[in-house]
Design a protein around this motif. Structure first.
Motif, PDB file in Angstrom:
ATOM      1  N   SER A 192       0.851  -1.189   0.000  1.00 42.45           N
ATOM      2  CA  SER A 192       0.000   0.000   0.000  1.00 42.45           C
ATOM      3  C   SER A 192       0.887   1.240   0.000  1.00 42.45           C
ATOM      4  N   ASN A 202       2.081  -4.327   5.685  1.00 42.39           N
ATOM      5  CA  ASN A 202       1.223  -4.694   6.814  1.00 42.39           C
ATOM      6  C   ASN A 202       1.257  -6.202   7.046  1.00 42.39           C
ATOM      7  N   ASN A 468      -5.988  -1.913  17.449  1.00 42.44           N
ATOM      8  CA  ASN A 468      -7.058  -2.271  16.519  1.00 42.44           C
ATOM      9  C   ASN A 468      -8.342  -2.683  17.210  1.00 42.44           C
ATOM     10  N   ASP A 486      -2.905   2.761  11.360  1.00 43.19           N
ATOM     11  CA  ASP A 486      -2.947   1.554  10.540  1.00 43.19           C
ATOM     12  C   ASP A 486      -2.558   1.957   9.120  1.00 43.19           C
ATOM     13  N   SER A 488      -2.970   0.621   6.396  1.00 43.43           N
ATOM     14  CA  SER A 488      -3.936   0.276   5.347  1.00 43.43           C
ATOM     15  C   SER A 488      -5.093   1.264   5.266  1.00 43.43           C
ATOM     16  N   VAL A 489      -5.169   2.218   6.215  1.00 44.74           N
ATOM     17  CA  VAL A 489      -6.211   3.245   6.173  1.00 44.74           C
ATOM     18  C   VAL A 489      -5.869   4.250   5.075  1.00 44.74           C
ATOM     19  N   THR A 490      -6.790   4.444   4.129  1.00 40.76           N
ATOM     20  CA  THR A 490      -6.537   5.326   2.990  1.00 40.76           C
ATOM     21  C   THR A 490      -7.210   6.681   3.131  1.00 40.76           C
ATOM     22  N   ARG A 516     -10.609   1.368   4.741  1.00 41.29           N
ATOM     23  CA  ARG A 516      -9.563   0.432   4.334  1.00 41.29           C
ATOM     24  C   ARG A 516     -10.087  -0.457   3.220  1.00 41.29           C
ATOM     25  N   GLU A 517      -9.164  -0.980   2.437  1.00 44.13           N
ATOM     26  CA  GLU A 517      -9.538  -1.880   1.351  1.00 44.13           C
ATOM     27  C   GLU A 517     -10.191  -3.141   1.883  1.00 44.13           C
ATOM     28  N   GLN A 518      -9.705  -3.633   3.052  1.00 46.82           N
ATOM     29  CA  GLN A 518     -10.211  -4.887   3.590  1.00 46.82           C
ATOM     30  C   GLN A 518     -11.311  -4.690   4.626  1.00 46.82           C
ATOM     31  N   ASN A 520     -13.673  -1.251   6.807  1.00 45.17           N
ATOM     32  CA  ASN A 520     -13.462  -0.044   7.599  1.00 45.17           C
ATOM     33  C   ASN A 520     -13.133  -0.370   9.045  1.00 45.17           C
TER      34      ASN A 520
END
Length: 921
Positions: A192, A202, A468, A486, A488-490, A516-518, A520
């Motif tokens: 990412s 990650n 988390n 995190d 992975s948070v966009t 996130r992609e995976q 929220n």
């Protein structure tokens, strides 16, 4: 045949174990059990980045959806599911024989053949010699390792320089670094992009179903592309190293191959002294204290048995290619100097052991299954330290020295970092609830990732913490950690964007969500909050509280993300108007409080808003009556429900607003009696903590007509009190675990009825390990010929149709109670003992307890607690005699032994009933 059936049925309801495990019991466990959907019928893949890959692999029969027509692309992935997909991707046949050695894989399990085929292929050997952990979730780094091995490129990965473009490669476990680096180098995995332009992977994040779909598609469809990329690297194969192949695995995953020793060759050292064995192609056993083993290579396993007691053993210049099992040794310790060990497993029943790794010693992986002290002095490379879920609750683990990675799966233990200790990566996994860390002055943790409720205290330093889950407690630390975002948070979103508070003391929740992609993530409890003008409004975890008239700006910071929310406080006049002062939210009900009585209230006088992890949610079935607003309970598990209740727009009845929230977590199960019949209308009182039999009751539920219950409680461990005064059942306690992301509905329990005035009942309970203890009662036969013996094989002793003694409940699903009842007093001497049937861990660590209840006096039982010892198989609990007048006299024994108490006895078995159901024969 029955013995086999019994062994197959003996299981514990564990989470989390856990892990507790706790996401391990996710409903996606069954996703690959039945292929009931086609790509065209999957309803939830349109927004997945792997939509095309999912569709293609479903059509090929490699992936499957759920029976409800969904695929759940963002759900976590288990080792069992991964096994199936890899085997189908490799076009291999199922092979049950390869899984035969795993106690947690039954031949009837849908995944057994896939697990066996994966083992036969050499891609994995399980998490231990006897466990595959099929329900354990897979991390992103583990997924990369499995696929690199499926390609057959492990040696190439180890021979290739590490990729410098991955910003968090230092957070990848030692055993997985070459695989992750290699997979990224050839473009098989993607990272990412961070705000600063760097790339992160990650590694400890969960691997979800869509990630598996993308990699499996690349493996099956585009394999030639990656073959060409590897060929272009022109990798030179390394020469053989002196070190054993790493069996490594994050969190004890054991994803690496394990050397197979020659089982026919075992060398035993049973006397003190110094030994040098040269090269041993087999196993070595040390069963004496004051032994020094030096200049030895063991191509097999090394076992330091409990016979060492509290003595010392030294390993000097020793290489062990298999597993080093440490079962004995004292607080002065087992010393390992200038040695190379593959996997080290520490399992001393009482936890009184110190393992010192020193003078350049290399260890690929250490797993603690009991309490103890791990110390390093000028050691070489020390791989991940794993604190296993089998460590008994309330045990103590001390780390002293320097450690790259520590992975925690244990539940409710005390973990100390000694003065001067440093830990690179500290990972607390989802099932590792209620642990307490003590960081002494001078200790440090570089990077912490927390996925379970945990507390931290002391003068040590945590440089960076990624949290988390809710309710992680850092209040005991002298210096709070720097909270890391995190990666992975966009982006972040929040609600409301602005608002007005109409009364002093009124509150309003601001909800902050990370995209996130995976899937929220709720950041509300994690972000740093502040108010520009605290005299107008204060803020705590996003809850804004009115202080006085004026305007202010509420700010929240999470990593590089910042938000600002304008807030106005305009107190409604007159101030004597009724004001809402608080709400208490449960799943299905909102209790509302006012500062004065408000007459003739109805639902139309309220404005109720709610959100679920940042998404506005419409509460259904709203109704108001007598200070309570009810609604249809939310079925979504693991998310936080935020609720705000405020006045209607015209202030017709009251002013102000109040916010509240509830994490939709909890657990449930079924309460049955010894006949496996549902026990309905039975109240259960829950207290927070393991074995918390006193203190405040935090929740109360009542079983329904089917004996089922479910209680909404924050994530953690709870003790439920069942029975007692006013019921037909003895007071007893069940242990329940609420996970943060998995609905646990397997906390079942057997309620034991109060015996009749003429009966005596013996009740056995124990902790989570060993998984199976058995009750045995030996006593005089009615006719004077020999003795009877009740146990799980012969549960009932009858004479002429009259029941004399019975094992009315042989517990096979949890931690007891297991009950034996003397229905009729026969004069003579009786012996009650307990057998460690499963023998998977020492009985002394089980916390086993025996209670004897005479007649209806259940409030004053005679109690016996298991004594300390080694790993003996039998616990002689007590004898008792019954005289001709029926008077019972007890003689406590409370000793441990390896001698079977039933050996050599004449037992009259002609009047026994084995009480087996026909289908079990």
């Amino acid at each position: 045949m029955y013995l086999f059936r019994k062994q197959a049925r003996k299981r514990i309801s564990m989470l989390l174990a856990l892990a507790m495990v706790l996401s391990i019991f996710s409903t996606n466990y069954f996703a690959f059990a039945a292929e009931t959907t086609t790509a065209t019928t999957l309803s939830d893949i349109d927004q997945s980045y792997a939509k095309a890959e999912i569709a293609a692999l479903v059509e090929k029969g490699i992936l499957a959806g759920f029976t409800d027509g969904t695929f759940k692309p963002g759900d976590s992935l288990t080792r069992a599911q991964l096994a199936k997909v890899l085997v189908l991707s490799l076009n291999k046949e199922e092979d049950l024989s390869g899984a035969a050695s795993f106690k947690d894989v039954a031949s009837s399990d849908w995944f057994a053949g896939y697990v066996g085929a994966l083992v036969k292929s050499g891609i994995t050997q399980g998490t231990s010699a006897s466990s595959f952990s099929p329900n354990q979730t897979v991390t992103r780094e583990e997924l990369a390792v499995f696929f690199i091995r499926a390609f057959g490129w492990e040696e190439q990965a180890k021979a290739t320089a590490l990729e410098t473009n991955l910003s968090d490669l230092n957070k990848v476990s030692v055993w997985a670094k070459p695989h992750v680096s290699f997979a990224y180098k050839i473009g098989f995995i993607k990272g990412s992009t961070n705000n600063d332009g760097s790339i992160s992977f990650n590694p400890s994040g969960k691997a979800d179903r869509q990630a598996l779909a993308r990699l499996a598609y690349e493996f099956v469809v585009n394999r030639a592309t990656y073959v060409d990329k590897v060929s272009a690297l022109n990798i030179k194969q390394p020469e053989d190293d002196k070190k054993p192949t790493s069996p490594g695995g994050n969190n004890g995953s054991g994803t690496g191959p394990t050397p197979t020793p020659n089982p026919e060759t075992t060398t035993t050292i049973s006397e003190p002294g110094t030994r040098s064995l040269g090269t041993v192609n087999g196993n070595v056993v040390i069963s004496a204290a004051d032994v020094t083993l030096k200049d030895t290579t063991i191509n097999g396993n090394l076992t330091l048995t409990s016979a060492i007691g509290l003595g010392d053993v030294t390993l000097d210049n020793v290489t062990v290619t298999g597993t080093t099992n440490v079962q004995g040794g004292g607080p002065n310790s087992i010393h390992v100097s200038n040695s190379i060990l593959a996997t080290v497993v520490v399992n001393k029943s009482d936890g009184s052991i110190r393992l010192v790794l020193e003078n350049g010693t290399d260890v690929q992986q250490v797993e603690l299954r009991s309490g103890g002290i791990i110390q390093t002095n000028n050691a070489g490379e020390i791989g991940p330290i794993g604190l296993a879920s089998t460590i008994p609750q309330n045990a103590t683990v001390t780390l002293n020295g320097s450690f790259d990675t520590v992975n925690v799966n244990a539940q409710q233990i005390n973990i100390s970092l000694a003065d001067g200790t440093s830990v690179g990566d500290l990972n607390v996994f989802a099932g590792a609830v209620n642990n307490a860390f003590q960081l002494y002055a001078g200790s440090s943790v570089t990077h912490l990732i927390v996925n379970a409720i945990t507390s931290f205290a002391g003068a040590g330093i945590i440089s960076s913490a990624q949290v988390n889950v809710d309710d992680v407690d850092f209040s005991g630390l002298t210096t709070p950690p720097v909270m890391a975002a995190d990666p992975s948070v966009t982006e972040v979103v929040y609600s409301p964007k602005s608002f007005t508070l109409s009364a002093v003391g009124a509150t309003r929740q601001i909800v902050l969500t990370g995209v996130r992609e995976q899937g929220n993530i709720d950041l509300t409890q994690i972000a740093a909050w502040s108010s520009s003008t605290p005299s107008v409004a204060e803020v705590v975890y996003g809850v804004v509280k009115a202080v006085g008239d004026g305007t202010t700006t509420i700010s929240a910071n999470y990593g590089s993300y910042n938000i600002e929310v304008p807030v106005t406080v305009s107190v409604y006049q007159p101030v004597t108007h009724p004001t809402i002062t608080g709400i208490v939210v449960t799943n299905g009900q909102i209790d509302v409080q006012f500062d004065q009585t408000v007459e003739e209230l109805s639902l139309e006088h309220f404005k109720v808003t709610a959100s679920l992890n940042g998404v506005e949610t419409q509460l259904r079935g709203l109704n108001y009556s007598n200070g309570q607003i009810s609604f249809q309970p939310i079925s979504t598990y693991g998310k936080t429900l935020y609720v705000t209740v405020q006045h209607d727009e015209n202030f017709t009845k009251f002013a102000g607003s109040q916010s509240g929230s509830i994490k939709l977590t909890g657990f449930g199960g079924k309460i049955t009696n010894v006949l496996n019949q549902a026990v309905s209308n039975l109240t259960i009182k829950f207290r927070k903590g393991l074995n918390a039999t006193t203190g405040d009751v935090v929740a109360t539920v009542t079983t329904d007509a089917y004996g089922k219950y479910f209680v909404n409680l924050p994530a953690g461990i709870y003790t439920g009190e069942i029975g007692g005064e006013g019921t037909d059942y003895i007071k007893s306690y069940l242990i329940g675990v609420a996970a943060s992301n998995v609905s646990n509905t397997n906390e079942n329990f057997t309620a034991i009825k109060i015996p009749l005035a003429s009966e005596t009942r013996i009740v056995l309970t124990w902790g989570k390990a060993p998984r199976d203890l058995d009750s045995h009662l030996i006593g005089p036969a009615v006719d004077g010929e020999g003795q009877f013996h009740t146990w799980y094989w012969y549960k009932k002793y009858t004479v002429n149709g009259e029941l004399i003694v019975d094992l009315d409940w042989d517990d096979v699903d949890s931690y007891g109670p297991e009950t034996t009842t003397l229905r009729k007093n026969v004069p003579g001497t009786y012996l009650f003992y307990v057998h460690n049937y499963s023998n998977e861990s020492p009985m002394t660590a089980s916390g086993a307890k025996v209670q004897v209840i005479q007649g209806t006096d259940w409030e004053n039982p005679i109690e016996f607690t298991i004594p300390t010892g080694a790993d003996e198989r039998y616990w002689l609990v007590f004898e008792f005699t019954i005289d001709e007048n029926g008077v019972i006299t007890f003689n406590p024994i409370n000793k441990l032994t390896n001698d079977n108490p039933a050996s050599g006895r004449y037992v009259n078995e002609t009047s026994f009933e084995d009480d087996l159901e026909e289908e079990e024969l």
